[in-house]
Write a protein that holds these residues in place. Structure first.
Motif, PDB file in Angstrom:
ATOM      1  N   VAL A 171       0.824  -1.212   0.000  1.00 31.98           N
ATOM      2  CA  VAL A 171       0.000   0.000   0.000  1.00 31.98           C
ATOM      3  C   VAL A 171       0.859   1.264   0.000  1.00 31.98           C
ATOM      4  CG1 VAL A 171      -1.622   1.354   1.401  1.00 31.98           C
ATOM      5  CG2 VAL A 171      -2.015  -1.087   1.040  1.00 31.98           C
ATOM      6  N   SER A 172       1.987   1.220   0.711  1.00 35.99           N
ATOM      7  CA  SER A 172       2.833   2.407   0.847  1.00 35.99           C
ATOM      8  C   SER A 172       3.967   2.435  -0.160  1.00 35.99           C
ATOM      9  CB  SER A 172       3.444   2.457   2.254  1.00 35.99           C
ATOM     10  OG  SER A 172       4.287   1.324   2.448  1.00 35.99           O
ATOM     11  N   GLY A 173       4.309   1.267  -0.687  1.00 37.93           N
ATOM     12  CA  GLY A 173       5.484   1.192  -1.551  1.00 37.93           C
ATOM     13  C   GLY A 173       6.790   1.130  -0.788  1.00 37.93           C
ATOM     14  N   GLN A 292       0.992   9.506   7.131  1.00 33.76           N
ATOM     15  CA  GLN A 292      -0.173   8.929   6.457  1.00 33.76           C
ATOM     16  C   GLN A 292      -1.129   8.320   7.473  1.00 33.76           C
ATOM     17  OE1 GLN A 292       1.701   6.649   2.914  1.00 33.76           O
ATOM     18  NE2 GLN A 292      -0.007   7.902   2.189  1.00 33.76           N
ATOM     19  N   ARG A 303       1.135   6.499  -3.572  1.00 31.71           N
ATOM     20  CA  ARG A 303       1.937   5.849  -2.530  1.00 31.71           C
ATOM     21  C   ARG A 303       3.095   6.750  -2.097  1.00 31.71           C
ATOM     22  NH1 ARG A 303       3.537  -0.138  -4.086  1.00 31.71           N
ATOM     23  NH2 ARG A 303       5.028   0.965  -5.438  1.00 31.71           N
ATOM     24  N   ARG A 305       6.092   5.914  -1.684  1.00 30.94           N
ATOM     25  CA  ARG A 305       7.329   5.640  -2.419  1.00 30.94           C
ATOM     26  C   ARG A 305       7.445   6.518  -3.664  1.00 30.94           C
ATOM     27  NH1 ARG A 305      10.336   0.888  -2.517  1.00 30.94           N
ATOM     28  NH2 ARG A 305      11.956   0.887  -4.107  1.00 30.94           N
TER      29      ARG A 305
END
Lengths: 571, 389
Positions: A171-173, A292, A303, A305
């Protein structure tokens, strides 16, 4: 039952009809008769109990259960012996049904997320926590285990943690995830600690003493950085509501340790130039930390990242549906890129030869944020929530949350006296910070007072963090969990109250009138001398009983005392 | 766009008490005192600057009505043949409110698009008296008083010209804003009371107006203590400290005096004047209520640190309530010599800025503009843009 068409004029007219009279529906629709769009306001009154403190209910000799007697043969040197009290604890003596009634009455006097249409607590993502997830979180396979239990005996739990790490990494990378933090602010503190450890590791710990954040980011970003001794530089919004990018460029230097920033900020406006902020900080060697906590509008869309961040964190009790639980325990997940993963706190799960185990913490890892691993029940709830939805489902969550928010925005802007500062006629992401300044100028009724009046209709309402930048603020975040009818009901009630402010401001000044309590003394709620968080404190402060003070830690004379932040009134 | 017809009236004694450190300019005694100390009003210069910029920005605009002599006519550079000059009413050496009112009456009769006045809150009240609460002729003030609480002013002469260049009366319309003033004699005794006198229509261009001053909100004792700590870390013991007016600086100083300065200095700052603290032997001495010349003499050739807090709700750092800080002083200073204090709440009320400087000399303003760090507490600052007003 006849059909009555009600108009806007009807809706705002006073006195209101009672809920029963107005319960109408299109003839023959075959649906439940009640429709908030048609019926105006709820006829509501909160329960009000003169319920005493549970200690006052104590009756000598009563008891709720028979506790097993202590082991007669407990060795003197058993750990339990060291902490055994000489005198009995002064617990209330009370039977089970009385305990149940006591707490049920108290709970009736609150407005929980399961009870009210909780879109008025913007930034906090008050979404539905599916009840079935309690069955997994409460499973004996989870609650019956011990934190120190051998890894091979808790493979299922470790699998859940491992796969949750993988989901959040996707989800976040980010390259690595720590699940140890027990709250969002604890996760931010973890990130600030990682920033410090990273620069110390590179021999720049002393020179990089400044952290930059923004006024619309959560105050915990500034607070945790200050706790670690950083000087904090705050960016204010430019005329478009974004953190002033030129101010950031003027602020960065070889002293910059990190930027802590949210996107979208509390205004709900996505900052399309976020990578430029990140680049400005990277150019001087600082790290970029993405708050986040609330990522509810971005799942599967954007994301950390790709925006270039080094660190991020999620509040699992916001985006990932675990209950807020009256201030915790919650769960915060920290995400790190590979160059920072060795600093992540706490045990992380790895899979070797088909078996899950706790990875050895790296020697340069920051200190544990809390003992052991994370808050397992919440990690299970978040995991189940993600697995039930799947990748497409997560994307749909954000799509609906954004749609709901923009629907509420369009409806809100029809109310005279409210506006959504910045980005006129643009869509917002998952929340909006509104301003009632126009209404306040016209009527003298403040945003906080509108919130008091909302309690008369069974709704919760929150203004904003302090200091108020948007004047007379209100922050709404409808999430994906509320139906269109519920959003209508909330906003229609607000519209009616705004109309009432113009015709009968005195009623609003004196509200709430139908809630479990009336107005509270703001100064008292922010004055620790009035707080009694224990029975003993209550007796000492309110019943004037005296107790011998327990031994307390006293600071060394030369210990520098920290300045306390000024008190802020919420609402 | 049709030609904009405006009336111009200058209050030639407006703001004369500012550089003289007299807090205001109301009353003949005060005016005499300021003149005796060798100060003059900046109103004529401000009017001339306005006209200069207006000519460039809005060549079509014309002054249709003007007051006689120092009431406006003197600053008109050219033309004048199409201008209706309103004769002076006051016979004495000094102009009076009746002069302002006569120009306003003529402006109403001539149905101008806007009445531009150069003055302060007192001048705004004179205009309100003539125009009345129901008057519809738009008014725009060019700030030339000491510290203006009314919301009828633009931020500077140049901003006033830019505002009129982009304002089309029929399209944009007006806002009604408040005319407020303080009781200056009470103020000199340390009592600040602001009174609302009424409202006037102004061009609907809120971003170029300076806005009304928000009531003073002295920082709570916790934040004042925190600001005092932050200030202490920033002050250079060798420097001359020039301490600006206002409740923020005063309360923070009180906390500083309680702690770090306790043996060296016990004076409280004046609430509304500029004070100077000078190194003297092992300690420091405080010179309260200094005028511009005294400040310039005391600081000549020495390191200077200016301690200021923006005007609440308006954001002015220099040029409102502290005209004692003249360009003659400021031209020797850089951003590093500014120490700006504000609570986060005060910055919040400014919606994040910018802060403004309107020293009276554009080159000085521009040299000090840019991003500055505002102290908001111990170890915490806010990055704010400082702009020319």
């Amino acid at each position: 039952m006849t059909v009555t068409e009600s108009t806007d004029t009807d809706r705002t007219a006073r006195p209101k009809r009672s809920g029963a009279d107005a319960a109408t529906a299109p003839a023959g629709a075959g649906l439940p008769a009640w429709s908030p769009e048609k019926t105006g306001l709820r006829s509501y009154h909160a329960p009000r109990w003169d319920e005493p403190l549970i200690h006052a209910l104590s009756t000598p000799g009563q008891r709720g259960m028979l506790v097993p007697a202590p082991m007669a043969a407990l060795p003197d040197r058993a750990p339990e012996a060291a902490v055994r009290r000489d005198t009995p604890v002064e617990l209330p003596e009370i039977a089970q049904p009385q305990v149940l009634r006591h707490f049920l009455r108290l709970s009736q006097e609150t407005l929980g997320a399961d009870l009210n249409v909780d879109i008025g607590q913007g930034t906090c993502t008050m979404k539905y926590s599916p009840k079935i997830n309690e069955r997994f979180a409460g499973s004996p396979l989870s609650v019956g285990t011990h934190p120190r239990q051998a890894a091979e005996t808790v493979q299922g739990t470790l699998q859940i943690l491992s796969e949750l790490q993988d989901c959040l990494a996707e989800v976040s990378g980010m390259d690595a995830i720590s699940l140890q933090a027990g709250s969002g602010s604890a996760a931010i503190f973890g990130n600030a600690s990682i920033v410090r450890a990273y620069h110390a590791d590179r021999g720049e710990g002393d020179t990089r003493d400044e952290v930059i954040t923004t006024i619309y980011s959560h105050p915990s970003n500034a607070a945790t950085a200050k706790t670690l001794g950083y000087k904090v530089i705050t960016l204010y919004p430019d005329e478009n509501g974004f953190p002033d990018l030129e101010a950031l460029r003027s602020a960065v230097s070889e002293r910059t340790a990190a930027l802590f920033i949210t996107n979208p900020e509390d205004t709900g406006i996505f900052n399309p130039r976020i990578t430029e902020y990140v680049e400005a900080v990277h150019e001087v060697g600082g790290l970029c930390v993405y708050d986040q906590a609330n990522a509810n509008g971005l799942l599967g869309i954007a994301r950390a990242r790709e925006a270039g961040f080094d660190l991020c964190h999620f509040n699992l009790h916001k985006t990932f549906s675990t209950p807020h639980a009256c201030g915790g325990p919650a769960a915060g997940a920290i995400g790190a890129r590979s160059h920072l993963s060795q600093f992540l706190p706490g045990p992380r799960i790895e899979r070797v030869d088909g078996m899950y185990r706790f990875a050895e913490a790296d020697p340069c890892a920051i200190a544990d944020i809390r003992p052991g691993h994370g808050v397992i029940p919440n990690l299970i709830r978040a995991y189940v929530w993600i697995r039930a939805l799947g990748a497409q489902g997560l994307r749909e969550v954000s799509d609906i949350a954004v749609l709901n928010n923009n629907y509420a925005l369009a409806k809100m802007l029809e109310i005279p006296g409210v506006e959504a500062p910045y980005a006129p006629s643009k869509h917002r992401v998952e929340q909006v910070r509104y301003s009632w300044q126009g209404l306040t100028d016209d009527t003298g009724v403040s945003s906080g007072e509108l919130g008091q009046r909302m309690a008369d209709y069974g709704f919760h309402y929150w203004t904003s963090h302090h200091p108020y930048i948007v004047p007379e603020p209100l922050t709404l975040e409808p999430t994906e969990s509320y139906s269109r009818a519920e959003i209508d009901e909330y906003v229609n009630t607000l519209a009616d109250i705004a109309a009432e402010a113009r015709t009968d401001p005195e009623t609003i000044h004196s509200s709430p009138l139908r809630s479990s309590i009336h107005t509270v003394d703001q100064d008292a709620t922010t004055d620790p001398d009035t707080w009694a968080t224990s029975w003993r404190a209550y007796r000492r402060k309110y019943l004037a009983e005296s107790f011998t003070a327990p031994p307390r830690w006293t600071p060394a004379e030369d210990l520098p005392m920290r300045e306390r932040a000024p008190k802020a009134h919420h609402r | 766009m049709r030609t904009l017809r405006l009336a111009l009236v200058v209050n030639p004694i407006a703001g004369i008490g500012g550089p003289a450190g007299l807090i205001g300019s109301d009353g003949e005694e005060i005016q005499d005192l300021a003149i005796a100390r060798g100060f003059r009003s900046r109103a004529q210069d401000r009017a001339a600057e306005f006209l200069r910029v207006l000519e460039r920005a809005a060549p079509g605009a014309e002054v249709a009505i003007v007051g006689e002599g120092p009431l406006g006519f003197d600053v008109l550079s050219a033309g004048g043949d199409r201008v209706e000059t309103v004769p002076r009413v006051s016979a004495e050496s000094r102009t009076s409110p009746a002069d302002t009112r006569a120009v306003v009456a003529a402006a109403i009769a001539a149905n101008v698009d806007v009445i531009v006045f150069v003055g302060g809150d007192g001048t705004a009240r004179d205009i309100l008296d003539e125009l009345g609460e129901t008057g519809t002729v738009p008014v725009l003030g060019i700030p030339s008083g000491v510290k203006m609480h009314s919301a009828v002013f633009s931020r500077s002469p140049a901003t006033a010209a830019a505002l009129l260049a982009s304002w089309e009366p029929d399209r944009d319309g007006c806002l009604r804003v408040e005319v407020a003033d303080i009781d200056e004699s009470a103020r000199r005794s340390g009592i600040v009371t602001t009174r609302l006198y009424g409202t006037l229509p102004v061009p609907n261009r809120p971003r170029q107006l300076q806005g009304g001053k928000l009531g003073s909100s002295a920082p709570g004792s916790d934040s004042a203590a925190g600001l005092a700590r932050a200030l202490e870390e920033s002050l250079d013991p060798e420097a001359v400290w020039v301490l600006g007016p206002g409740s923020t600086v005063r309360h923070v100083w009180d906390h500083l005096a309680e702690g770090a300065l306790s043996d060296k200095e016990s004076h409280s700052l004046s609430l509304l004047a500029v004070d100077i603290s000078l190194p003297a032997g092992d300690g420091r001495v405080l010179k309260p209520g200094a005028d511009a010349k005294e400040i310039e003499e005391a600081t000549a050739g020495r390191r200077v640190q200016l301690v200021l807090s923006p005007v609440g709700g308006q954001g002015f750092l220099i040029g409102r309530g502290n005209q004692q800080l003249r360009p003659e002083l400021l031209e020797h200073l850089g951003q590093k010599d500014l120490i700006v204090l504000a609570t986060a709440t005060k910055l919040g009320q400014l919606n994040g800025g910018p802060l403004y400087i309107d020293s009276g000399r554009r080159s000085v303003d521009e040299a000090l503009t840019g991003y500055i760090r505002v102290l908001t507490g111990p170890g915490q600052t806010a990055m704010m843009r400082l702009e020319a007003g």
